[in-house]
Design an enzyme around this catalytic site. Structure first.
Site, PDB file in Angstrom:
ATOM      1  CE  LYS A   1      -1.752   3.085   1.996  1.00 39.73           C
ATOM      2  NZ  LYS A   1      -1.539   4.511   1.593  1.00 39.73           N
TER       3      LYS A   1
ATOM      4  N   GLY B   1      -4.422   3.512  -2.337  1.00 39.23           N
ATOM      5  CA  GLY B   1      -5.575   4.028  -1.599  1.00 39.23           C
ATOM      6  C   GLY B   1      -5.065   4.844  -0.431  1.00 39.23           C
ATOM      7  CG  ASP B   2      -7.698   7.113   2.252  1.00 40.08           C
ATOM      8  OD1 ASP B   2      -7.844   6.040   2.864  1.00 40.08           O
ATOM      9  OD2 ASP B   2      -8.635   7.919   2.067  1.00 40.08           O
ATOM     10  N   GLY B   3      -4.534   5.941   3.629  1.00 41.41           N
ATOM     11  CA  GLY B   3      -4.132   5.179   4.802  1.00 41.41           C
ATOM     12  C   GLY B   3      -5.312   4.753   5.658  1.00 41.41           C
TER      13      GLY B   3
ATOM     14  N   GLY C   1      -5.064   1.317   3.925  1.00 44.95           N
ATOM     15  CA  GLY C   1      -3.993   0.989   4.874  1.00 44.95           C
ATOM     16  C   GLY C   1      -4.541   0.287   6.104  1.00 44.95           C
TER      17      GLY C   1
ATOM     18  CD  GLU D   1      12.984   0.913  10.161  1.00 37.98           C
ATOM     19  OE1 GLU D   1      13.509   1.956  10.613  1.00 37.98           O
ATOM     20  OE2 GLU D   1      13.395  -0.223  10.427  1.00 37.98           O
TER      21      GLU D   1
ATOM     22  CB  CYS E   1      13.413   9.070   8.328  1.00 39.48           C
ATOM     23  SG  CYS E   1      14.131   7.880   7.237  1.00 39.48           S
TER      24      CYS E   1
ATOM     25  CD  GLU F   1      10.364  13.123  11.057  1.00 39.02           C
ATOM     26  OE1 GLU F   1       9.192  12.717  11.086  1.00 39.02           O
ATOM     27  OE2 GLU F   1      11.311  12.402  10.705  1.00 39.02           O
TER      28      GLU F   1
HETATM   29  P1  NDP Z   1       2.406   8.809   7.191  1.00 38.94           P
HETATM   30  O1  NDP Z   1       2.629   8.168   8.490  1.00 38.94           O
HETATM   31  O2  NDP Z   1       1.387   9.859   7.072  1.00 38.94           O
HETATM   32  O3  NDP Z   1       2.040   7.746   6.075  1.00 38.94           O
HETATM   33  C1  NDP Z   1       2.816   6.617   5.779  1.00 38.94           C
HETATM   34  C2  NDP Z   1       1.947   5.575   5.141  1.00 38.94           C
HETATM   35  O4  NDP Z   1       0.975   5.109   6.088  1.00 38.94           O
HETATM   36  C3  NDP Z   1       1.144   6.095   3.957  1.00 38.94           C
HETATM   37  O5  NDP Z   1       1.029   5.074   2.992  1.00 38.94           O
HETATM   38  C4  NDP Z   1      -0.200   6.396   4.599  1.00 38.94           C
HETATM   39  O6  NDP Z   1      -1.288   6.461   3.712  1.00 38.94           O
HETATM   40  C5  NDP Z   1      -0.329   5.232   5.549  1.00 38.94           C
HETATM   41  N1  NDP Z   1      -1.292   5.426   6.627  1.00 38.94           N
HETATM   42  C6  NDP Z   1      -1.733   6.592   7.170  1.00 38.94           C
HETATM   43  N2  NDP Z   1      -2.622   6.340   8.147  1.00 38.94           N
HETATM   44  C7  NDP Z   1      -2.754   4.990   8.228  1.00 38.94           C
HETATM   45  C8  NDP Z   1      -3.529   4.107   9.051  1.00 38.94           C
HETATM   46  N3  NDP Z   1      -4.361   4.565   9.994  1.00 38.94           N
HETATM   47  N4  NDP Z   1      -3.417   2.785   8.848  1.00 38.94           N
HETATM   48  C9  NDP Z   1      -2.580   2.294   7.906  1.00 38.94           C
HETATM   49  N5  NDP Z   1      -1.837   3.074   7.100  1.00 38.94           N
HETATM   50  C10 NDP Z   1      -1.903   4.409   7.264  1.00 38.94           C
HETATM   51  O7  NDP Z   1       3.844   9.320   6.742  1.00 38.94           O
HETATM   52  P2  NDP Z   1       4.214  10.174   5.479  1.00 38.94           P
HETATM   53  O8  NDP Z   1       3.797   9.489   4.230  1.00 38.94           O
HETATM   54  O9  NDP Z   1       3.766  11.562   5.740  1.00 38.94           O
HETATM   55  O10 NDP Z   1       5.818  10.069   5.524  1.00 38.94           O
HETATM   56  C11 NDP Z   1       6.605  10.912   6.230  1.00 38.94           C
HETATM   57  C12 NDP Z   1       7.005  10.289   7.535  1.00 38.94           C
HETATM   58  O11 NDP Z   1       7.676   9.054   7.331  1.00 38.94           O
HETATM   59  C13 NDP Z   1       7.993  11.135   8.280  1.00 38.94           C
HETATM   60  O12 NDP Z   1       7.540  11.362   9.588  1.00 38.94           O
HETATM   61  C14 NDP Z   1       9.284  10.330   8.293  1.00 38.94           C
HETATM   62  O13 NDP Z   1      10.105  10.498   9.372  1.00 38.94           O
HETATM   63  C15 NDP Z   1       8.814   8.953   8.173  1.00 38.94           C
HETATM   64  N6  NDP Z   1       9.821   8.149   7.539  1.00 38.94           N
HETATM   65  C16 NDP Z   1      10.542   7.267   8.301  1.00 38.94           C
HETATM   66  C17 NDP Z   1      11.548   6.539   7.743  1.00 38.94           C
HETATM   67  C18 NDP Z   1      12.303   5.563   8.530  1.00 38.94           C
HETATM   68  O14 NDP Z   1      12.888   4.665   7.956  1.00 38.94           O
HETATM   69  N7  NDP Z   1      12.336   5.653   9.829  1.00 38.94           N
HETATM   70  C19 NDP Z   1      11.887   6.667   6.341  1.00 38.94           C
HETATM   71  C20 NDP Z   1      11.061   7.582   5.627  1.00 38.94           C
HETATM   72  C21 NDP Z   1      10.055   8.289   6.234  1.00 38.94           C
HETATM   73  P3  NDP Z   1      -1.609   7.790   2.862  1.00 38.94           P
HETATM   74  O15 NDP Z   1      -1.388   7.326   1.484  1.00 38.94           O
HETATM   75  O16 NDP Z   1      -3.021   8.158   3.146  1.00 38.94           O
HETATM   76  O17 NDP Z   1      -0.655   8.865   3.283  1.00 38.94           O
END
Ligand code: NDP
Length: 471
Positions: A170, A201-203, A207, A245, A279, A379
């Site tokens: 996803k 799709g959205d999270g 998700g 992560e 990150c 962050e």
């Molecule tokens: P999000 O946490 O908003 O989203 C990550 C993914 O999770 C997206 O695919 C999102 O869907 C999905 N998601 C959101 N809500 C849910 C839920 N309730 N259940 C299941 N899935 C869900 O992060 P961002 O995409 O904004 O990414 C940025 C963040 O990622 C930063 O905080 C960064 O630090 C972290 N990051 C960490 C890394 C690491 O290795 N530690 C590496 C890279 C990034 P949707 O498509 O709707 O957004």
């Protein structure tokens, strides 16, 4: 326009259950550049069923065959590297100067590294009179963010497939295009139906349906700490394995006597890469108090020299942020830094000159930052560097560890001294004097930066269960 009207489930492109679509917006032009389905619970059910049906046969497929498939996928990525990189330049805004290597080429490397490391894992051993056996964990849901969209998928899919698991990806709704291109590559690589599945799709809908699904054995998640918490709690209802992560607020410590200009240059580069949307970004620069002024002036001079603009232009070093929400969030942090009394050395809340269209933010440097300020604790995920003074090495270690996060840390100094400091830091990924980083080493955060590891042997072993057979 890159349109992908179907989802990839059970080895074929299938119509989604609803006609709802997600527009993908170019970060520099704000124009719609693509469209993918907004998948929902019914699509997730179908993908999970396909992954479950493929599970036993894929687990029983000889390792050499599974790894040969990884090799074909890596080759497929390299064959389309330019096209993949261009998609990320558009949807994320990563400069074309670095995208083919950092955003897409690295994904091919990850498939290759996993194929090399997988045979080193001892799948069976005898302990006393007991046989211990490692087995694939089963059906894996890989939920990924937008900042490195293809690489984040690769670091989950490659080890999962290598270890004999089947996967449902996803991707982020903001940057899903390379996930669809990867599905095309995997389709051509000839994996058995159901081994790899893609549901966009959205999270909150696609998700969360995956996370809650009874027939998903493991969730491998990369994203924000807030979403990681939510996923952990939803997954708890079915007691499935979760690896996380998450975010970071990584310090770069310049020890007394270290070459300040080199260390500051590394900090600025590490903070601004991918417009700060990384990150492990080195967002807190810790310098001896007496060197605060010099560090700030050096950082500002570098920040002001960087070409900000169209990520597709070859000379651009800093592109836009991914979307308007992210841009507004970063500007709010810059505003809060000013209000909380940090010294704004360069940058600020106004858009860079001549860049009113696109989600651009000025590369920003704050000095005289203290750990009470939000810009030191939270962050930001944008090009905002916070410079903090310390009194002695113990103080530097204390400040570095004074964070809810513990993803990465960098140290510049005399090698033995830097190593001693690195050992005292509560973080999972340490870099001394700008050393080259190995992507076969285990990667993963301490504290609220995550749970579990990716990359390396440890990353592969996350996808295994272990049983003991007493005979
Ligand atoms: P999000 O946490 O908003 O989203 C990550 C993914 O999770 C997206 O695919 C999102 O869907 C999905 N998601 C959101 N809500 C849910 C839920 N309730 N259940 C299941 N899935 C869900 O992060 P961002 O995409 O904004 O990414 C940025 C963040 O990622 C930063 O905080 C960064 O630090 C972290 N990051 C960490 C890394 C690491 O290795 N530690 C590496 C890279 C990034 P949707 O498509 O709707 O957004």
């Amino acid at each position: 326009m890159q349109e992908f009207p179907r989802l990839y489930v059970g080895g074929e492109w299938v119509d989604p259950s609803s006609s709802e679509r997600i527009d993908i917006v170019n970060a520099a032009t704000e124009q719609v550049m693509g469209q993918v389905p907004a998948g929902g619970a019914a699509d997730v059910d179908r993908a999970v069923a396909a992954a479950r049906a493929a599970c036993a046969d894929w687990a029983a497929t000889p390792l050499t065959e599974r790894l040969a498939a990884l090799g074909r996928i890596g080759e497929g990525i390299m064959a389309r590297n330019d096209e993949l990189a261009q998609a990320v330049v558009g949807e994320v805004g990563t400069p074309s100067m670095i995208a083919p290597m950092l955003q897409t080429g690295l994904a091919a490397v990850v498939f290759g590294d996993n194929a090399t490391l997988a045979p080193t894992i001892e799948m069976e051993a005898t302990v006393g009179g007991t046989l211990t056996v490692k087995e694939p964990i089963g059906v894996v849901a890989a939920i990924t963010p937008w900042n490195f969209p293809l690489v984040q998928i690769a670091v989950k899919v490659a080890p999962a497939l290598a270890m004999g698991c089947t996967v449902i990806v996803k991707p982020s709704e903001y940057a899903p295009l390379t996930a669809f291109m990867l599905a095309e590559i995997i389709d051509e690589a000839g994996l058995p139906p159901g081994v790899f599945n893609l549901v966009s799709g959205d999270g909150a809908t696609a998700g969360e349906s995956l996370v809650a699904h009874r027939d998903v054995d493991m969730v491998s998640f990369t994203g924000s700490t807030a979403t990681g918490r939510r996923i952990s709690s939803v997954a708890a209802s079915t007691v499935k394995k979760v690896t996380l992560e998450l975010g970071g607020k990584s310090p770069l410590i310049v020890l007394e006597g270290a070459p300040l200009a080199d260390a500051v240059a590394a900090a600025v580069q590490g903070c601004y890469i991918n417009c700060g949307q990384m990150c492990t970004a080195s967002t807190r620069l810790l310098v001896p108090e007496a060197q605060l002024g010099e560090a700030a002036a050096t950082a500002a001079a570098i920040a002001e020299s960087l070409a900000v603009g169209d990520p597709a232009a070859p000379e651009t070093v800093i592109g836009p942020l991914v979307n308007a929400r992210q841009r507004d969030r970063v500007r709010d942090y810059i505003r809060s830094g000013i209000e909380e009394g940090a010294t704004l050395v360069t940058g600020g809340v106004e858009p860079p000159d001549g860049l009113d269209t696109g989600y651009f933010v000025r590369p920003t440097v704050f000095s005289d930052v203290t750990m009470e300020m939000r810009i030191a604790r939270e962050e930001i995920f944008g090009p905002v560097l916070a410079i903090i003074g310390y009194s002695d090495t113990d103080d530097a270690v204390r400040i570095a560890n004074d964070s809810d996060y513990g993803l990465a840390a960098m140290v510049f100094g005399e090698p033995d001294e830097a190593m001693a400091v690195a050992r005292r830091l509560r973080a999972g990924w340490l870099v001394i004097n700008g050393a080259d980083q190995s992507f076969t080493a285990p990667y993963g955060g301490y504290k609220q930066s995550g749970l579990g590891k990716e990359l390396g042997v440890a990353g592969l072993e996350e996808y295994l269960e272990q049983k003991a057979i007493h005979v």
